[in-house]
Design an enzyme around this catalytic site. Structure first.
Site, PDB file in Angstrom:
ATOM      1  CG  HIS A   1      -0.177   4.009   4.070  1.00  0.00           C
ATOM      2  ND1 HIS A   1       0.600   3.552   3.351  1.00  0.00           N
ATOM      3  CD2 HIS A   1       0.500   3.796   5.408  1.00  0.00           C
ATOM      4  CE1 HIS A   1       1.626   2.956   3.658  1.00  0.00           C
ATOM      5  NE2 HIS A   1       1.487   3.047   5.063  1.00  0.00           N
TER       6      HIS A   1
ATOM      7  CD  GLU B   1       2.307   6.519   4.132  1.00  0.00           C
ATOM      8  OE1 GLU B   1       1.848   6.857   5.456  1.00  0.00           O
ATOM      9  OE2 GLU B   1       3.201   5.720   3.856  1.00  0.00           O
TER      10      GLU B   1
END
Ligand code: G6P
Length: 278
Positions: free
Chosen positions: A154, A254
Site C-alpha cells: 500500500h 498499490e
C-alpha cells in the site's frame, strides 16, 4: 548477516532500521516491517509519511509502504481490523547484505503475536534498495489447506503537487469505485481533484506517476489489481493521523490481490512492487 550500511535506532520504544548507503538513505520500521523513507542519492524523498503518523506501535503507520495481509480492506468478520494484521505486528530482521550497488534486507512477520491463528503461515518481506526500490512479499502456506488471501503493498508516493499529477496506465482498465459503489473505465490519463478509492481489476504492467518534479514508474508481478487512493481534503481531515494538507502531496498506488488469490497447501506466492524514478 549485517552490513556496514545498517544501523538501528530506538524511538518511542520502537526499533527502526536505517540504511545509509552511497546511493540512498532508507528507514524501515520494525513495527509493520514497513519502509517509511527512501531518499535517493540527490536527497529526494520518494515515500510519503504523515507528520502525525503514530510511530509508537499503537496503530498502523500512516504513510510509507504498509503491508495489507492476510486480507485487504474490511475483514469479513467486522470485529477484525481493516487490512489484516501484518501492518500491526512486529517483524524480525532475518538478514541484510549489501555492496556498492544495493542492499538486500529481509524481515519475517511475527505471526505468532497476532490475535488470530496464523500458525503454519510464513510471511517474509524482502527489500532490494539501490538506484530504485523493489519490495517482494513472500507468503508460504505450510498448512494442509488452501489459503484464500487478499493483500496489498500500500505504497504512499511522495509527490510535490497532486493538482499537477498525471497518472498514466489506468486507461481502459475496468475499475470498481469504492466511493461511488460503481464500476467504470476511463479513456485518458487521470488527473485527480477529488477523493479517489478505486480498485483497477487488472495486473497493469506499468503505472506512471508524473508531476513537474517527479516521474515514478511502478511495476511488479504476482498481482491481479492495482488500487488507487487519495482521501482528499475532507477525508484527510477526518483521520487523526493524516496531515490536513497531506492529500496534496501523496498518492497511493498499490499492487494488490483483490480477486480471490489462492495459495495451495505447501505452496507459496510472491507479490512484487518495483519503483523507479526517471
Ligand atoms: O485508513 P486505512 O485503514 O489505512 O486505509 C486506507 C485506504 O486503504 C486502501 O487504499 C483502501 O482502498 C481504502 O478504502 C482505505 O481507505
Amino acid at each position: 548477516m549485517r552490513t556496514k550500511y545498517l544501523k538501528t535506532l530506538n524511538k518511542n520504544g520502537q526499533l527502526f532500521y536505517q540504511l545509509e548507503h552511497p546511493k540512498f538513505h532508507a528507514e524501515i520500521s520494525q513495527f509493520g516491517g514497513q519502509l517509511i523513507s527512501f531518499k535517493d542519492e540527490s536527497g529526494v524523498e520518494w515515500i510519503w509519511l504523515s507528520s502525525s503518523a503514530k510511530l509508537d506501535g499503537s496503530a498502523p503507520i500512516r504513510g510509507g509502504a504498509p503491508i495489507c495481509w492476510p486480507w485487504f480492506g474490511p475483514a469479513q468478520d467486522n470485529s477484525l481490523p481493516q487490512h489484516g494484521y501484518a501492518r500491526r505486528l512486529p517483524w524480525q530482521l532475518l538478514d541484510c547484505e549489501g555492496d556498492d550497488e544495493r542492499v538486500r534486507i529481509r524481515f519475517s512477520c511475527q505471526l505468532d503475536q497476532a490475535p488470530i491463528d496464523l500458525s503454519n503461515l510464513s510471511l517474509i518481506i524482502e527489500y532490494v534498495l539501490g538506484d530504485d526500490i523493489t519490495i517482494n512479499l513472500h507468503t508460504e502456506n505450510l498448512t494442509e489447506k488452501t489459503l484464500n488471501l487478499s493483500q496489498a503493498i500500500h505504497t504512499y508516493f511522495n509527490i510535490s503537487d497532486i493538482y499537477q499529477c498525471k497518472l498514466i496506465g489506468f486507461e481502459q482498465i475496468n475499475y470498481e469505485d469504492k466511493l461511488a459503489s460503481k464500476s467504470g473505465v476511463h479513456k485518458h490519463p487521470l488527473s485527480i481533484s477529488y477523493p479517489v478509492d478505486r480498485v483497477y481489476l487488472d495486473a497493469i504492467e506499468k503505472i506512471e506517476i508524473c508531476t513537474d518534479e517527479s516521474h515514478f514508474v511502478v511495476s511488479g508481478s504476482g498481482y491481479d489489481s492495482v488500487v488507487l487512493w487519495n482521501p482528499w481534503k475532507e477525508g484527510a481531515e477526518a483521520m487523526g493521523d493524516f496531515d490536513n494538507d497531506g492529500f496534496a502531496h501523496m498518492i497511493c498506488v498499490e499492487m494488490a490481490n483483490t480477486q480471490g488469490l489462492q495459495v495451495g497447501s505447501h505452496d507459496s506466492h510472491t507479490l512484487t512492487q518495483q519503483i523507479k524514478r526517471i
